[in-house]
Scaffold this motif. Structure first.
Motif, short mmCIF file in Angstrom:
data_model
loop_
_atom_site.label_atom_id
_atom_site.label_comp_id
_atom_site.label_asym_id
_atom_site.label_seq_id
_atom_site.Cartn_x
_atom_site.Cartn_y
_atom_site.Cartn_z
N MET A 1 0.78 -1.30 0.03
CA MET A 1 -0.06 -0.02 -0.03
C MET A 1 0.93 1.19 -0.08
O MET A 1 1.84 1.43 0.85
N ILE A 2 0.75 2.00 -1.00
CA ILE A 2 1.14 3.48 -0.93
C ILE A 2 0.37 4.62 -0.59
O ILE A 2 -0.97 4.63 -0.88
N ILE A 3 0.60 5.25 0.64
CA ILE A 3 -0.29 6.49 1.03
C ILE A 3 0.57 7.79 0.97
O ILE A 3 1.65 7.70 1.44
N ASP A 4 -0.23 8.68 0.33
CA ASP A 4 0.53 10.02 0.38
C ASP A 4 -0.23 11.04 1.75
O ASP A 4 -1.21 11.14 1.68
N ALA A 5 0.85 11.27 2.64
CA ALA A 5 0.73 11.94 3.68
C ALA A 5 0.39 13.41 3.52
O ALA A 5 -0.02 14.02 4.46
N HIS A 6 0.41 13.92 2.18
CA HIS A 6 0.76 15.45 2.24
C HIS A 6 0.09 15.87 0.66
O HIS A 6 0.60 16.06 -0.39
N ALA A 7 -1.17 16.23 0.72
CA ALA A 7 -1.83 16.39 -0.52
C ALA A 7 -2.94 17.54 -0.09
O ALA A 7 -3.89 17.33 0.36
N GLY A 36 -8.61 16.01 -9.60
CA GLY A 36 -7.18 16.26 -10.22
C GLY A 36 -6.11 15.34 -9.14
O GLY A 36 -5.51 14.56 -9.76
N LEU A 37 -6.58 15.13 -8.05
CA LEU A 37 -5.77 14.47 -7.12
C LEU A 37 -6.07 12.83 -7.34
O LEU A 37 -4.99 11.94 -7.32
N ARG A 38 -7.29 12.45 -7.74
CA ARG A 38 -7.38 11.24 -7.95
C ARG A 38 -7.08 10.61 -9.16
O ARG A 38 -6.38 9.57 -9.15
N ARG A 39 -6.95 11.47 -10.09
CA ARG A 39 -6.08 11.12 -11.29
C ARG A 39 -4.62 10.99 -11.09
O ARG A 39 -4.19 9.96 -11.77
N THR A 40 -4.17 11.89 -10.49
CA THR A 40 -2.74 11.82 -10.01
C THR A 40 -2.48 10.49 -9.30
O THR A 40 -1.42 9.72 -9.56
N MET A 41 -3.19 10.28 -8.32
CA MET A 41 -2.89 9.11 -7.59
C MET A 41 -3.03 7.71 -8.35
O MET A 41 -2.13 6.79 -8.28
N ASP A 42 -3.84 7.63 -9.17
CA ASP A 42 -4.03 6.47 -10.31
C ASP A 42 -2.85 6.23 -10.99
O ASP A 42 -2.63 5.42 -11.25
N GLU A 43 -2.36 7.46 -11.73
CA GLU A 43 -1.36 7.50 -12.34
C GLU A 43 0.18 6.90 -11.80
O GLU A 43 0.95 6.10 -12.11
N ALA A 44 -0.01 7.50 -10.48
CA ALA A 44 1.29 7.15 -9.71
C ALA A 44 1.09 5.63 -8.81
O ALA A 44 2.20 5.57 -8.10
N GLY A 45 0.39 5.06 -8.74
CA GLY A 45 -0.13 3.78 -7.88
C GLY A 45 -0.08 4.22 -6.64
O GLY A 45 0.12 3.29 -5.94
N ILE A 46 -0.85 5.31 -6.28
CA ILE A 46 -0.95 5.82 -4.95
C ILE A 46 -2.43 5.07 -4.34
O ILE A 46 -3.56 5.36 -4.98
N ASP A 47 -2.59 4.38 -3.31
CA ASP A 47 -3.83 3.94 -2.78
C ASP A 47 -4.75 4.95 -1.97
O ASP A 47 -5.90 5.06 -2.08
N ARG A 48 -3.94 5.56 -0.93
CA ARG A 48 -4.94 6.53 -0.35
C ARG A 48 -3.94 7.68 -0.03
O ARG A 48 -2.72 7.74 -0.49
N ALA A 49 -4.64 9.08 0.10
CA ALA A 49 -3.84 10.32 0.41
C ALA A 49 -4.60 11.08 1.41
O ALA A 49 -5.75 10.86 1.52
N LEU A 50 -3.84 11.53 2.20
CA LEU A 50 -4.46 12.61 3.39
C LEU A 50 -4.87 13.81 2.52
O LEU A 50 -3.87 14.51 2.05
N THR A 51 -6.04 14.20 2.35
CA THR A 51 -6.53 15.50 1.87
C THR A 51 -6.41 16.64 2.92
O THR A 51 -6.96 16.49 4.14
N LEU A 52 -5.59 17.51 2.87
CA LEU A 52 -5.20 18.64 3.70
C LEU A 52 -5.91 19.62 3.63
O LEU A 52 -6.00 20.55 2.57
N GLY A 53 -6.66 20.50 4.38
CA GLY A 53 -7.49 21.80 4.25
C GLY A 53 -6.70 22.72 5.27
O GLY A 53 -6.45 22.37 6.61
N ILE A 54 -6.71 24.09 4.86
CA ILE A 54 -6.03 24.94 6.05
C ILE A 54 -6.83 26.19 6.07
O ILE A 54 -7.12 26.70 4.81
N ALA A 55 -7.42 26.49 7.04
CA ALA A 55 -8.15 27.92 7.41
C ALA A 55 -6.94 29.08 7.65
O ALA A 55 -6.58 28.82 8.86
N ASN A 56 -6.69 29.88 7.01
CA ASN A 56 -5.67 31.02 7.23
C ASN A 56 -6.25 31.91 8.30
O ASN A 56 -5.43 32.36 9.15
#
Length: 262
Positions: A1-7, A36-56
């Motif tokens: 499993m590949i997980i991206d911690a920073h998206a 766009g993130l889902r397409r990128t994950m599919d291309e890179a073989g990433i299974d899950r990603a942490l989706t980060l939101g920031i309130a300034n």
């Protein structure tokens, strides 16, 4: 499993505007949208990603968490936002109402120091609630912003709240790696591997030595999407020549264990 911690992701109607305001020299490689993130994950073989939101600012916390809480949880793990300008109770309520298990702190964009007593109080409440924190660490702005995210503040925060599960982006010190090695490396903090525009720019031997000193079981892969290309960043991790078990841990197993993912 590949997980991206920073998206980082934004609603479609504002993603382009937000990315147009990024620092010079850090041009976005992708569009910042969920599709766009889902397409990128599919291309890179990433299974899950942490989706980060920031309130300034505090008044954007509720709306940001509503968006982050709405993501497709079969592929995405929602990491929302808090702000010390709100009460601890209000911050927790906005996370709880949207079923969000983690938050992103960003001292550069939120204009708040990791050493601020309000951040420490909020971190204690997050730890008690079992909410994981990922934070920017190091430079990336002007001198005042760089000080807000300094590695020594990160280490002090982790020491002040020993029950807090905290992930430090950019090996604990973006463009302040020597300070990160003094303050953060070897601590109980999890380190994340992103280094825009690419981790491949770092000296491989130095990165491998840092990981070995810290413990590969407390290092997680992150790309900093959409500012980088995740496939390139995965290749940079694989190019370090780590033992297979350590490489698998960094690319996904360590974060799956921390977050309790299948």
């Amino acid at each position: 499993m590949i997980i991206d911690a920073h998206a980082h992701v934004w609603p479609d109607h504002i993603a382009k505007r937000v990315l147009a305001d990024r620092p010079v020299g850090l041009d976005a490689r992708h569009d910042g949208t969920l599709d766009g993130l889902r397409r990128t994950m599919d291309e890179a073989g990433i299974d899950r990603a942490l989706t980060l939101g920031i309130a300034n600012v505090p008044q954007h916390v509720a709306r940001t968490n509503e968006f982050i809480g709405s993501v497709d949880r079969t592929r995405f793990v929602p990491f929302g936002t808090v702000h010390p300008g709100l009460s601890v109770e209000d911050n927790l309520r906005h996370l709880r109402d949207n079923g969000i298990p983690g938050v992103k702190l960003h001292p550069l964009f939120q204009d708040v120091s990791l050493g601020d007593p309000r951040v420490v109080d909020l971190a204690r409440a997050l730890a008690e609630a079992g909410i994981v924190v990922i934070t920017h660490a190091g430079a990336g702005g002007d001198a005042a912003a760089n000080e807000r995210g300094a590695p020594h503040h990160l280490r002090a925060l982790a020491d002040a709240v020993p029950g807090l599960a905290v992930i430090a982006c950019h090996f604990g010190g973006y463009h302040r790696l020597a300070e990160a090695e003094r303050s953060v490396v070897g601590s109980r903090v999890f380190l994340e591997t992103s280094w825009p525009p690419t981790t491949g720019d770092l000296d491989r031997d130095a990165v491998r030595a840092l990981i070995e000193r810290h413990g590969a079981d407390r290092v997680v892969f992150g790309s900093d999407w959409p500012m980088t290309d995740p496939g390139t960043e995965i290749a940079a991790v694989k190019a370090l020549g780590l033992p297979p078990e350590a490489e698998r841990g960094i690319l996904g197993d360590n974060l799956a264990r921390l977050l309790g993912l299948q």
